[in-house]
Write an enzyme that holds these catalytic residues in place. Structure first.
Site, PDB file in Angstrom:
ATOM      1  N   ARG A  75       0.832  -1.206   0.000  1.00 35.34           N
ATOM      2  CA  ARG A  75       0.000   0.000   0.000  1.00 35.34           C
ATOM      3  C   ARG A  75       0.867   1.257   0.000  1.00 35.34           C
ATOM      4  O   ARG A  75       0.550   2.242  -0.678  1.00 35.34           O
ATOM      5  CB  ARG A  75      -0.947  -0.013   1.200  1.00 35.34           C
ATOM      6  CG  ARG A  75      -1.986   1.100   1.159  1.00 35.34           C
ATOM      7  CD  ARG A  75      -3.080   0.893   2.173  1.00 35.34           C
ATOM      8  NE  ARG A  75      -2.587   0.997   3.549  1.00 35.34           N
ATOM      9  CZ  ARG A  75      -3.371   0.855   4.624  1.00 35.34           C
ATOM     10  NH1 ARG A  75      -4.666   0.601   4.480  1.00 35.34           N
ATOM     11  NH2 ARG A  75      -2.854   0.955   5.836  1.00 35.34           N
ATOM     12  N   LYS A 101      -2.539   6.525   1.491  1.00 34.56           N
ATOM     13  CA  LYS A 101      -2.432   6.952   2.885  1.00 34.56           C
ATOM     14  C   LYS A 101      -1.487   8.146   3.005  1.00 34.56           C
ATOM     15  O   LYS A 101      -0.445   8.092   3.669  1.00 34.56           O
ATOM     16  CB  LYS A 101      -1.979   5.774   3.755  1.00 34.56           C
ATOM     17  CG  LYS A 101      -2.424   5.891   5.210  1.00 34.56           C
ATOM     18  CD  LYS A 101      -2.209   4.571   5.936  1.00 34.56           C
ATOM     19  CE  LYS A 101      -2.576   4.678   7.406  1.00 34.56           C
ATOM     20  NZ  LYS A 101      -4.015   4.927   7.620  1.00 34.56           N
ATOM     21  N   GLU A 120     -16.382   6.450   3.556  1.00 35.66           N
ATOM     22  CA  GLU A 120     -15.799   5.827   4.738  1.00 35.66           C
ATOM     23  C   GLU A 120     -15.875   6.753   5.937  1.00 35.66           C
ATOM     24  O   GLU A 120     -16.214   7.933   5.826  1.00 35.66           O
ATOM     25  CB  GLU A 120     -14.365   5.389   4.483  1.00 35.66           C
ATOM     26  CG  GLU A 120     -13.377   6.484   4.148  1.00 35.66           C
ATOM     27  CD  GLU A 120     -11.973   5.923   3.931  1.00 35.66           C
ATOM     28  OE1 GLU A 120     -11.528   5.099   4.744  1.00 35.66           O
ATOM     29  OE2 GLU A 120     -11.319   6.326   2.953  1.00 35.66           O
TER      30      GLU A 120
END
Length: 445
Positions: free
Chosen positions: A168, A271, A307
Site C-alpha cells: 500500500r 495513505k 468511509e
C-alpha cells in the site's frame, strides 16, 4: 540458538540441514540454515549466500570449520541479548492509544539513487534533523502506515500482514512520485524495530499490542513544485492497549455533510498524511456533539457512502458483508482481512460495491473497521435532524417496541468477525491465511 556460541549454533543447524536435506549420500546447506547461524560468509568451497553441497562425509569438517569461525566472532563481539517481551513493566491494560517513548526507532535514507542499510536510533532523542526546504514540509510528500505486532500464545512475537502495508505504501509513493522502500526493506525494517523494542510489546493476555508506524517523507529540498531527490523512511513503535476494555462497545456516528474527506479522482485512495488534516476540525466538532466517529459521503453527489474519518465502512445485510467501492476510499488491510474471514470462515457473501446512504437503513449491522480498533460497532447513525438509524436490527425493533433508552448491543456477525480476527492475531486460532510474520525469523514468513 541466538544465545548459543558458534559450536552450539552449528550443531543445531547440522540437525536441520543433515536430517532434513540428506539425499543419496550428499548434504545440501540451505540459505535458511546458514542464516540461522547469524552470519553469511564463505566457508572454503561452500558459499552460505546460496546453496552449498558436498558428501555427508565432508559435512562434519565443514561444520566444524564454520563453528571455529563463529567462535572467533563470538569472542570478538559480544552477542546482543534479546530483551524479554513485556519487560518494560508498564501498566499494560491502561496504556490507551497514544505515543509513548520506547527504546529505539529505525531510520533509512534514500540518497544518490539507493537506500542505505538504515540505523537504529535511541528513542530518548526522537527529534530528527529535517531540511527547511524538504518537500514533506512544503508540498506534502509524506506517507505513513499503521500495523501491529502481537505477543502470541506460543511465546512468539508476530507482525500482522506487513507485506500488505508495504504494497500500500508503494502504491501511495507511485501516486505522489516518492521513492518507496522495497517490500523486503519495509518488512525487514518493521521486524528490526520490533526486535529492538520487545520489552515494550504488551505480553500475551494483556489485550495490548505494539503499534508500528512506518513513515516515508521527502527530505530533499525543493522550492519549485517537483518531487524530492532524497527520502527518509522511519519506523517507530508505541505500545497500545486494547481499544475496548471488556469487549466491543457500540458508538454513535454522525454523517459529516459540511466537509469532504476526499475529492473524486484525488488522493483519497492512498495513505497520504495530508488526507487527515482536513478531518481534524469536523472530527473534533463531532466528538463535542457526542459522536466519536464521523461518516463521509461522496463529495460529488453526497448520496454514496465512502468511509469513516479514519476507518472503512462495512454493513451486514442478511447473509452478505457489504462494503463501499470507490476510487476515493483508502483500501483497508483490516477490511480486506474481515472480508476474507466473512467469506471463507463465516460463509457470508462479500459485496464490494457502491452503497447509497438510503440503503444503509436496511442493514442489519453497521461498523467501522481499521488497525487501531479492528471493529467499531455503530449503534446510531445520525444525519442532520433526521431520526437516527439504529443498529443492530434487534435493537431497532427493541427500541420501537420496548424502551427508547435501552442500552445498545453488538451485532452477532460483528462480534464473530472481531473475535475470529483477534484470535488469529494472538495465536489463539490457527493462521490459515498466512497473515502473521515472526519478527525473529530472518527469512520472512
Amino acid at each position: 540458538p541466538r544465545k548459543a556460541n558458534g559450536r552450539h549454533a552449528v550443531a543445531w543447524a547440522a540437525v536441520l540441514v543433515l536430517s532434513g536435506a540428506r539425499r543419496g549420500g550428499a548434504y545440501r546447506v540451505t540459505t535458511h540454515a546458514m542464516t540461522s547461524l547469524r552470519h553469511r560468509r564463505r566457508l572454503g568451497g561452500l558459499t552460505t549466500g546460496g546453496l552449498a553441497a558436498g558428501t555427508v562425509e565432508e559435512a562434519p569438517a565443514a561444520l566444524a570449520q564454520l563453528a571455529d569461525e563463529e567462535d572467533k566472532d563470538t569472542r570478538a563481539a559480544p552477542q546482543k541479548m534479546i530483551p524479554a517481551v513485556g519487560s518494560a513493566a508498564l501498566d499494560w491494560p491502561r496504556l490507551g492509544f497514544e505515543y509513548r517513548q520506547t527504546h529505539s526507532f529505525v531510520r533509512y535514507k534514500f540518497r544518490d539513487g539507493a537506500w542505505d542499510d538504515g540505523e537504529e536510533l535511541p528513542g530518548s532523542t526522537p527529534e530528527i534533523p529535517v531540511h527547511i526546504g524538504a518537500t514533506a514540509l512544503h508540498y506534502g510528500q509524506s506517507l505513513f502506515e499503521g500495523l501491529k505486532a502481537f505477543h502470541c500464545k506460543d511465546g512468539k512475537v508476530r507482525l500482522f500482514r506487513p507485506h500488505q502495508n508495504a504494497k500500500r505504501m508503494a502504491r501511495g509513493a507511485e501516486r505522489t512520485l516518492m521513492q518507496a522502500p522495497s517490500e523486503a526493506l519495509f518488512v525487514d525494517a518493521c521486524k528490526r524495530v520490533v526486535r529492538a523494542n520487545l520489552a515494550y510489546v504488551p505480553p500475551y493476555g494483556s489485550g495490548g499490542s505494539l503499534y508500528v508506524r512506518p513513515l516515508l517523507f521527502g527530505s530533499g529540498a525543493r522550492i519549485g513544485l517537483q518531487p524530492a531527490d532524497a527520502y527518509d523512511f522511519i519506523v517507530l513503535t508505541t505500545p497500545v492497549a486494547a481499544y475496548y476494555q471488556g469487549g466491543l462497545s457500540p458508538v454513535k456516528a454522525r454523517v459529516i455533510d459540511e466537509c469532504d474527506r476526499a475529492a473524486p479522482r484525488g488522493v483519497g485512495s492512498v495513505k497520504l498524511a495530508g488526507n487527515y488534516a482536513p478531518d481534524l476540525r469536523p472530527n473534533l466538532e463531532s466528538k463535542k456533539l457526542g459522536y466519536p466517529i464521523g461518516l463521509y459521503l461522496d463529495a460529488e453527489t453526497r448520496t454514496f457512502v465512502e468511509e469513516f474519518s479514519t476507518s472503512n465502512f462495512f454493513g451486514i445485510k442478511e447473509n452478505s458483508y457489504v462494503t463501499p467501492q470507490s476510487s476515493a476510499i483508502l483500501p483497508s488491510i483490516t477490511n480486506d482481512a474481515l472480508m476474507t474471514i466473512a467469506e471463507h470462515k463465516l460463509g457470508l457473501t462479500v459485496e464490494r460495491r457502491p452503497v447509497t446512504f438510503e440503503e444503509v437503513a436496511d442493514f442489519d449491522e453497521v461498523a467501522a473497521c481499521g488497525t487501531a480498533v479492528v471493529i467499531t460497532p455503530v449503534s446510531d447513525l445520525v444525519r442532520d435532524d433526521a431520526a437516527s438509524l439504529v443498529f443492530p436490527k434487534e435493537d431497532r425493533q427493541r427500541r420501537r417496541e420496548e424502551d427508547e433508552s435501552c442500552a445498545p448491543s453488538v451485532g452477532p456477525v460483528s462480534k464473530q468477525l472481531y473475535e475470529y480476527m483477534t484470535e488469529i492475531q494472538t495465536g489463539d486460532r490457527p493462521d490459515d491465511f498466512g497473515w502473521l510474520v515472526d519478527v525473529l525469523d530472518d527469512d520472512g514468513p
